[in-house]
Write a protein that holds these residues in place. Structure first.
Motif, PDB file in Angstrom:
ATOM      1  N   LEU A 217      10.807  -1.564  -3.683  1.00  0.00           N
ATOM      2  CA  LEU A 217      10.464  -2.801  -4.379  1.00  0.00           C
ATOM      3  C   LEU A 217      10.011  -3.877  -3.400  1.00  0.00           C
ATOM      4  CD1 LEU A 217      10.449  -3.998  -7.265  1.00  0.00           C
ATOM      5  CD2 LEU A 217      12.752  -4.851  -6.815  1.00  0.00           C
ATOM      6  N   ALA A 218      10.774  -4.091  -2.337  1.00  0.00           N
ATOM      7  CA  ALA A 218      10.399  -5.102  -1.347  1.00  0.00           C
ATOM      8  C   ALA A 218       9.178  -4.675  -0.552  1.00  0.00           C
ATOM      9  CB  ALA A 218      11.582  -5.351  -0.397  1.00  0.00           C
ATOM     10  N   GLY A 219       9.063  -3.375  -0.234  1.00  0.00           N
ATOM     11  CA  GLY A 219       7.887  -2.906   0.480  1.00  0.00           C
ATOM     12  C   GLY A 219       6.611  -3.103  -0.310  1.00  0.00           C
ATOM     13  N   PHE A 220       6.669  -2.882  -1.621  1.00  0.00           N
ATOM     14  CA  PHE A 220       5.514  -3.141  -2.479  1.00  0.00           C
ATOM     15  C   PHE A 220       5.159  -4.618  -2.482  1.00  0.00           C
ATOM     16  CE2 PHE A 220       4.494  -4.375  -6.978  1.00  0.00           C
ATOM     17  CZ  PHE A 220       3.141  -4.083  -6.909  1.00  0.00           C
ATOM     18  N   ALA A 221       6.156  -5.479  -2.557  1.00  0.00           N
ATOM     19  CA  ALA A 221       5.887  -6.913  -2.574  1.00  0.00           C
ATOM     20  C   ALA A 221       5.249  -7.374  -1.258  1.00  0.00           C
ATOM     21  CB  ALA A 221       7.182  -7.680  -2.834  1.00  0.00           C
TER      22      ALA A 221
ATOM     23  N   GLU B 136       0.867   0.160   2.526  1.00  0.00           N
ATOM     24  CA  GLU B 136      -0.370  -0.406   3.043  1.00  0.00           C
ATOM     25  C   GLU B 136      -1.513   0.594   2.971  1.00  0.00           C
ATOM     26  OE1 GLU B 136      -1.474  -3.208   4.155  1.00  0.00           O
ATOM     27  OE2 GLU B 136       0.294  -4.496   4.288  1.00  0.00           O
ATOM     28  N   ARG B 137      -1.208   1.883   3.168  1.00  0.00           N
ATOM     29  CA  ARG B 137      -2.251   2.903   3.195  1.00  0.00           C
ATOM     30  C   ARG B 137      -2.238   3.808   1.971  1.00  0.00           C
ATOM     31  NH1 ARG B 137      -2.299   5.175   9.448  1.00  0.00           N
ATOM     32  NH2 ARG B 137      -2.627   3.170  10.496  1.00  0.00           N
ATOM     33  N   ALA B 138      -1.075   4.015   1.381  1.00  0.00           N
ATOM     34  CA  ALA B 138      -0.980   5.015   0.315  1.00  0.00           C
ATOM     35  C   ALA B 138      -1.463   4.506  -1.034  1.00  0.00           C
ATOM     36  CB  ALA B 138       0.462   5.504   0.194  1.00  0.00           C
ATOM     37  N   VAL B 139      -1.361   3.209  -1.285  1.00  0.00           N
ATOM     38  CA  VAL B 139      -1.724   2.652  -2.591  1.00  0.00           C
ATOM     39  C   VAL B 139      -2.952   1.759  -2.418  1.00  0.00           C
ATOM     40  CG1 VAL B 139      -0.937   1.286  -4.553  1.00  0.00           C
ATOM     41  CG2 VAL B 139       0.692   2.724  -3.316  1.00  0.00           C
ATOM     42  N   PRO B 140      -4.108   2.164  -2.909  1.00  0.00           N
ATOM     43  CA  PRO B 140      -5.307   1.327  -2.767  1.00  0.00           C
ATOM     44  C   PRO B 140      -5.245   0.098  -3.662  1.00  0.00           C
ATOM     45  CG  PRO B 140      -5.810   3.301  -4.038  1.00  0.00           C
ATOM     46  CD  PRO B 140      -4.403   3.463  -3.543  1.00  0.00           C
TER      47      PRO B 140
ATOM     48  N   TRP C 250       6.590   0.300 -11.419  1.00  0.00           N
ATOM     49  CA  TRP C 250       7.273   1.422 -12.033  1.00  0.00           C
ATOM     50  C   TRP C 250       6.329   2.587 -12.357  1.00  0.00           C
ATOM     51  CZ3 TRP C 250      12.235   2.475 -12.186  1.00  0.00           C
ATOM     52  CH2 TRP C 250      12.686   3.485 -13.033  1.00  0.00           C
ATOM     53  N   ASN C 251       5.122   2.292 -12.830  1.00  0.00           N
ATOM     54  CA  ASN C 251       4.218   3.334 -13.303  1.00  0.00           C
ATOM     55  C   ASN C 251       3.193   3.797 -12.269  1.00  0.00           C
ATOM     56  OD1 ASN C 251       5.393   3.305 -15.870  1.00  0.00           O
ATOM     57  ND2 ASN C 251       4.009   1.722 -16.614  1.00  0.00           N
ATOM     58  N   VAL C 252       2.905   2.969 -11.275  1.00  0.00           N
ATOM     59  CA  VAL C 252       1.858   3.306 -10.307  1.00  0.00           C
ATOM     60  C   VAL C 252       2.440   3.472  -8.904  1.00  0.00           C
ATOM     61  CG1 VAL C 252      -0.316   2.559  -9.263  1.00  0.00           C
ATOM     62  CG2 VAL C 252       0.114   2.105 -11.694  1.00  0.00           C
ATOM     63  N   VAL C 253       3.177   2.464  -8.457  1.00  0.00           N
ATOM     64  CA  VAL C 253       3.627   2.448  -7.060  1.00  0.00           C
ATOM     65  C   VAL C 253       4.750   3.451  -6.829  1.00  0.00           C
ATOM     66  CG1 VAL C 253       4.629   1.001  -5.265  1.00  0.00           C
ATOM     67  CG2 VAL C 253       2.884   0.067  -6.783  1.00  0.00           C
ATOM     68  N   LEU C 254       5.737   3.461  -7.699  1.00  0.00           N
ATOM     69  CA  LEU C 254       6.894   4.332  -7.488  1.00  0.00           C
ATOM     70  C   LEU C 254       6.529   5.809  -7.492  1.00  0.00           C
ATOM     71  CD1 LEU C 254       9.845   3.795  -6.878  1.00  0.00           C
ATOM     72  CD2 LEU C 254      10.353   4.063  -9.314  1.00  0.00           C
ATOM     73  N   PRO C 255       5.669   6.302  -8.417  1.00  0.00           N
ATOM     74  CA  PRO C 255       5.264   7.715  -8.301  1.00  0.00           C
ATOM     75  C   PRO C 255       4.534   8.027  -7.004  1.00  0.00           C
ATOM     76  CG  PRO C 255       4.815   6.900 -10.504  1.00  0.00           C
ATOM     77  CD  PRO C 255       5.200   5.707  -9.691  1.00  0.00           C
ATOM     78  N   ALA C 256       3.725   7.080  -6.526  1.00  0.00           N
ATOM     79  CA  ALA C 256       3.019   7.320  -5.263  1.00  0.00           C
ATOM     80  C   ALA C 256       3.944   7.295  -4.061  1.00  0.00           C
ATOM     81  CB  ALA C 256       1.915   6.269  -5.088  1.00  0.00           C
ATOM     82  N   ALA C 257       5.129   6.695  -4.219  1.00  0.00           N
ATOM     83  CA  ALA C 257       6.060   6.547  -3.094  1.00  0.00           C
ATOM     84  C   ALA C 257       7.031   7.711  -2.983  1.00  0.00           C
ATOM     85  CB  ALA C 257       6.845   5.244  -3.247  1.00  0.00           C
ATOM     86  N   ARG C 258       6.925   8.726  -3.796  1.00  0.00           N
ATOM     87  CA  ARG C 258       7.913   9.801  -3.784  1.00  0.00           C
ATOM     88  C   ARG C 258       8.038  10.502  -2.433  1.00  0.00           C
ATOM     89  NH1 ARG C 258       6.771  12.662  -9.682  1.00  0.00           N
ATOM     90  NH2 ARG C 258       7.649  10.968 -10.961  1.00  0.00           N
ATOM     91  N   PRO C 259       6.942  10.874  -1.761  1.00  0.00           N
ATOM     92  CA  PRO C 259       7.126  11.543  -0.454  1.00  0.00           C
ATOM     93  C   PRO C 259       7.851  10.669   0.560  1.00  0.00           C
ATOM     94  CG  PRO C 259       4.894  11.874  -1.276  1.00  0.00           C
ATOM     95  CD  PRO C 259       5.514  10.844  -2.155  1.00  0.00           C
TER      96      PRO C 259
END
Length: 293
Positions: free
Chosen positions: A109-113, A179-183, A202-211
């Protein structure tokens, strides 16, 4: 009419030059080095299993015993009979599991912000978060213990869980990943569809952050499971974690190494189970980070 034998032999082709993008196969020395590293990493676990399956009189034998014996289950029974190791395992599972879930959630959450949201003071706050990693842990032990005492949590596992609910390393790690994984184009498309920031998370960032979240979760679980200093300070021997219980088993006038290493072998099982359950996501996250780096 010329025969096949009279025809000139075709000119030999020059050896193909390796380009910069050619893949070089590992040689035998590479495999030998990998096998040596694997053997050196696995031997302590194997030696713990060997000692934990022997009787106390065979630990100091010369030459040392290198094969497992038949006393493992008897030693396991002794561990649970002579200490509160079942309570220690339960406490460690609660502490490590809670801290892992909390760190992964708050760090993503904080990393996305910090990575994708624009707000005043973002860089200064990120610098402050990173700067906290330079503060030694031992420097905050006394004021933290005083706080736990004021809350009435001294001797309880709450005092171990709450200080580790979020970490600066986790926030920085996830921020660098986002910074690199989510355009930015993907987030803008979501905003055009009417998504709020929390829904985007919840719908875009979190699924991309699974690895990356799997890698962070494993590191956090191992750190919380192996933490010894702070639980030793704030907990009592009647309410231990695995590491403090191991310390109690080894603190007698004479040390029964079969008992100690049997408990250590039992304490290794949850970490191995976590890696086996989430190994694919963990390896995928490490490889993805390596390719993007």
């Amino acid at each position: 009419m010329t025969s096949v034998l009279d025809r000139p032999a075709p000119a030999a082709r020059p050896p193909a030059r390796r380009g910069r993008g050619a893949v070089r196969l590992p040689g035998p020395w590479t495999y030998a080095a990998l096998i040596a590293v694997l053997a050196g990493s696995a031997f302590p676990v194997y030696w713990s299993l060997v000692v934990s399956s022997q009787t106390p009189d065979k630990v100091d034998s010369v030459p040392p015993v290198l094969v497992p014996g038949g006393n493992l289950f008897a030693n396991i029974s002794r561990v649970f009979d002579q200490s509160d190791f079942a309570l220690a395992m339960m406490n460690s599972l609660i502490v490590a599991g809670t801290i892992t879930v909390s760190v992964v959630f708050f760090s993503t959450l904080a990393g996305f912000a910090f990575a994708k949201l624009k707000f005043r003071g973002r860089s200064a706050l990120m610098l402050l978060v990173v700067a906290t990693q330079a503060v030694p842990t031992e420097l905050g032990v006394i004021p933290l213990y005083m706080m736990m005492s004021d809350f009435g949590w001294a001797g309880e596992i709450h005092a171990v869980i709450v200080p580790g609910l979020v970490t600066a390393f986790g926030v920085f790690f996830m921020r660098q990943y986002f910074e690199r994984a989510v355009p930015d184009e993907l987030l803008e498309a979501g905003r055009m569809d009417g998504c709020s920031s929390l829904r985007l998370y919840w719908n875009v960032v979190l699924p991309a952050a699974r690895p990356a979240a799997a890698v962070l979760g494993l590191f956090t679980f191992m750190q919380a499971w192996n933490d010894f200093f702070w639980p030793l300070v704030v907990l009592t021997p009647e309410n231990p974690t695995v590491q403090t219980a191991l310390s109690t088993l080894a603190s007698g006038y004479t040390t029964d190494y079969t008992l100690v290493l049997t408990a250590a072998t039992i304490g290794t099982v949850p970490v191995l189970a976590v890696f086996l359950l989430f190994g694919r996501q963990i390896v995928g996250g490490i490889m993805q980070g390596a390719l993007k780096g």
